[in-house]
Every structure is written in C-alpha cells, then in structure tokens.
Design an enzyme around this catalytic site. Sequence first.
Site, PDB file in Angstrom:
ATOM      1  N   THR A  58      -1.715   3.138  -6.556  1.00 38.52           N
ATOM      2  CA  THR A  58      -3.114   3.047  -6.984  1.00 38.52           C
ATOM      3  C   THR A  58      -3.638   4.429  -7.352  1.00 38.52           C
ATOM      4  OG1 THR A  58      -3.522   1.126  -5.592  1.00 38.52           O
ATOM      5  CG2 THR A  58      -5.440   2.460  -6.146  1.00 38.52           C
ATOM      6  N   GLY A  59      -4.503   4.476  -8.375  1.00 39.90           N
ATOM      7  CA  GLY A  59      -5.160   5.735  -8.706  1.00 39.90           C
ATOM      8  C   GLY A  59      -4.843   6.196 -10.110  1.00 39.90           C
ATOM      9  N   ASP A 113       3.884   6.097  -6.574  1.00 37.05           N
ATOM     10  CA  ASP A 113       2.461   6.212  -6.262  1.00 37.05           C
ATOM     11  C   ASP A 113       2.004   7.651  -6.460  1.00 37.05           C
ATOM     12  OD1 ASP A 113      -0.086   5.538  -5.389  1.00 37.05           O
ATOM     13  OD2 ASP A 113       0.587   4.675  -3.484  1.00 37.05           O
ATOM     14  N   ASP A 117      -2.951  12.510  -2.586  1.00 35.87           N
ATOM     15  CA  ASP A 117      -4.095  13.437  -2.591  1.00 35.87           C
ATOM     16  C   ASP A 117      -3.656  14.847  -2.239  1.00 35.87           C
ATOM     17  OD1 ASP A 117      -6.285  11.536  -3.144  1.00 35.87           O
ATOM     18  OD2 ASP A 117      -5.484  10.603  -1.335  1.00 35.87           O
ATOM     19  N   GLY A 142      -4.924   7.901   0.192  1.00 36.30           N
ATOM     20  CA  GLY A 142      -6.052   7.052   0.551  1.00 36.30           C
ATOM     21  C   GLY A 142      -7.366   7.504  -0.046  1.00 36.30           C
ATOM     22  N   GLY A 143      -7.290   8.480  -0.976  1.00 35.79           N
ATOM     23  CA  GLY A 143      -8.506   8.895  -1.665  1.00 35.79           C
ATOM     24  C   GLY A 143      -9.166   7.719  -2.374  1.00 35.79           C
ATOM     25  N   GLY A 144      -8.359   6.757  -2.789  1.00 34.50           N
ATOM     26  CA  GLY A 144      -8.885   5.557  -3.440  1.00 34.50           C
ATOM     27  C   GLY A 144      -9.049   4.388  -2.479  1.00 34.50           C
ATOM     28  N   GLU A 199      -0.742   0.722   0.427  1.00 38.75           N
ATOM     29  CA  GLU A 199       0.165   1.765  -0.081  1.00 38.75           C
ATOM     30  C   GLU A 199       1.212   2.112   0.971  1.00 38.75           C
ATOM     31  OE1 GLU A 199      -2.781   4.106  -3.207  1.00 38.75           O
ATOM     32  OE2 GLU A 199      -2.706   4.782  -1.146  1.00 38.75           O
TER      33      GLU A 199
HETATM   34  C1  5RP Z   1      -5.319   5.825  -3.438  1.00 40.79           C
HETATM   35  C2  5RP Z   1      -4.382   6.977  -3.324  1.00 40.79           C
HETATM   36  C3  5RP Z   1      -4.096   7.743  -4.572  1.00 40.79           C
HETATM   37  O1  5RP Z   1      -2.733   7.741  -4.810  1.00 40.79           O
HETATM   38  C4  5RP Z   1      -4.590   9.147  -4.372  1.00 40.79           C
HETATM   39  O2  5RP Z   1      -5.979   9.104  -4.027  1.00 40.79           O
HETATM   40  C5  5RP Z   1      -4.418   9.998  -5.633  1.00 40.79           C
HETATM   41  O3  5RP Z   1      -5.279   9.532  -6.618  1.00 40.79           O
HETATM   42  P1  5RP Z   1      -5.304  10.155  -8.086  1.00 40.79           P
HETATM   43  O4  5RP Z   1      -3.929   9.963  -8.655  1.00 40.79           O
HETATM   44  O5  5RP Z   1      -6.361   9.350  -8.801  1.00 40.79           O
HETATM   45  O6  5RP Z   1      -5.663  11.605  -7.971  1.00 40.79           O
HETATM   46  O7  5RP Z   1      -3.858   7.298  -2.298  1.00 40.79           O
HETATM   47  O8  5RP Z   1      -5.598   5.272  -2.197  1.00 40.79           O
END
Ligand code: 5RP
Length: 236
Positions: free
Chosen positions: A33-34, A93, A96, A107-109, A115
């Site tokens: 995700t992200g 994946d 962060d 888990g930023g998203g 995940e």
């Molecule tokens: C989502 C995540 C993402 O992989 C993480 O936040 C990185 O996001 P991005 O690729 O948009 O910088 O762990 O829960």
Amino acid sequence: MKDELKILAARTAVDELVARGRIRSGMKLGLGTGSTAMPAVRRIGELIADGTLSGICAVATSFQTTIACENLGIPVYSMNSRQIGGSLDLAIDGADEISPEKHLIKGGGAALLLEKIVAYNSAEFVVVADGSKAVSSLGTKFALPVEIIPEARISVAAALKKLGADAVLREGVRKAGPVVTDNGNLILDCLWASPVQADEMEYEINRITGVVENGFFTRILPSVWIAREDGTIDRR
Ligand code: 5RP
C-alpha cells in the site's frame, strides 16, 4: 522528484524480479500500500495485460490496493482463500523508514496490520523506496504506528509511555475525528527521545493488551531497491 524516484524504484524492482524469475507466472503475490507500492502494482498489472505474467493470484494489503487491482485486472483473493492457502511466494511493498540492518517502520498509510500478515507469510519480501527512507536508526524521526483496539486507547498509551514512547492518536486530515483503519481500529503514533532496538520493541509493544500490531518489521529481512536522487538504484 520524490514521486519519480518512487516510480523508478518500483518499476526497476519488478522488472528485475521478473527478469531473474523471482516473479513468475502462477505465483501468489502480496501487494503493498502507498505511493511507492502503487507503481509496482501498476507494473505487475501491465505485465499481466501484455501476457508476460499469467495465473497470478494476489493479496492486496488495503482497500486502496484492492481497488487498484480491480481496475488493473489483477485477480485478488483473501489470504484464507483456497488459491492462497495462507502463504505467499513474494510480497512487494513500500516503507516509511529503512535502517542499515533492514529493519523497517511501516504503517504511514495505516495499513500495517495486513501488510505485516502478508509480509510475514511470504517466502520473499521486497521493499521499494526513494532515498529519503534510508535512515541510520529508528524511533526518533518517523513516528511508529501502533494499531490498537479503540477501547484500549488510554491504557495502551500509558503502557507505551512505560516503554519510553510518546504516543499520539492519529487524527484524520480534517481533524474531524481519529483515523480508523481498514480493520476498524485506531492508530497511536509513537516517538522516542533516542533510537530504539526495533526487534526488541516490536515484541514488547505487541505484549500490551489492546495492541493489535505495530509498524516495526524486523522478523523478515527484505530485499530492498532504493532510488537515489542521482537516478541510481541502491540494492540491499
Ligand atoms: C502504508 C505503508 C507504506 O508502505 C508506507 O507508508 C510508505 O508509503 P509511501 O510509499 O507512500 O511513502 O506502510 O501503511
């Protein structure tokens, strides 16, 4: 610029994994995700559409990724389905933060639970990122997301304080209320005054009653593709 680097890392990783046969037709793939995982998902969709990959069974780690897979024609299944049977061949994946020993914060998203279920049940875990994600230590800059049962919000925050963390409830973008995860839970974002031992902390946090999962990923070491600002790829 950062978006271009995310796309570069994601597409390079997928293309190299396909070229080396580490992503093959008939595989069971976990899709992250992200904004960095998404171009990898898109690339896999393109390779299915042009016939390079066939018979792929995917597990998506969020509603966002599920919808992307539906739009791209990538067949999505539950981890519990007969097709997946609870384990995957490879998961890809974003992250962060990535430490020198390849421990992660994710888990930023707010998708860390699925995940982690996907990553920890995959034979191979691949992380794609731009250079800003590579850090020297974890815990003091990007706040560690901890997914919690709503009723345990105060008690978990107090227990996290005993582990040295300052925990803040994640608010939605318009501050109209807390962020609610795909699983109906809340997120506490945790910062420490000094770097933490991520593998020990991953275990300790999950011992707190009311914690569902935390965003330290230390038990499966990923292969990492990091796109640097000069356009080169750092493979770890
Ligand atoms: C989502 C995540 C993402 O992989 C993480 O936040 C990185 O996001 P991005 O690729 O948009 O910088 O762990 O829960």
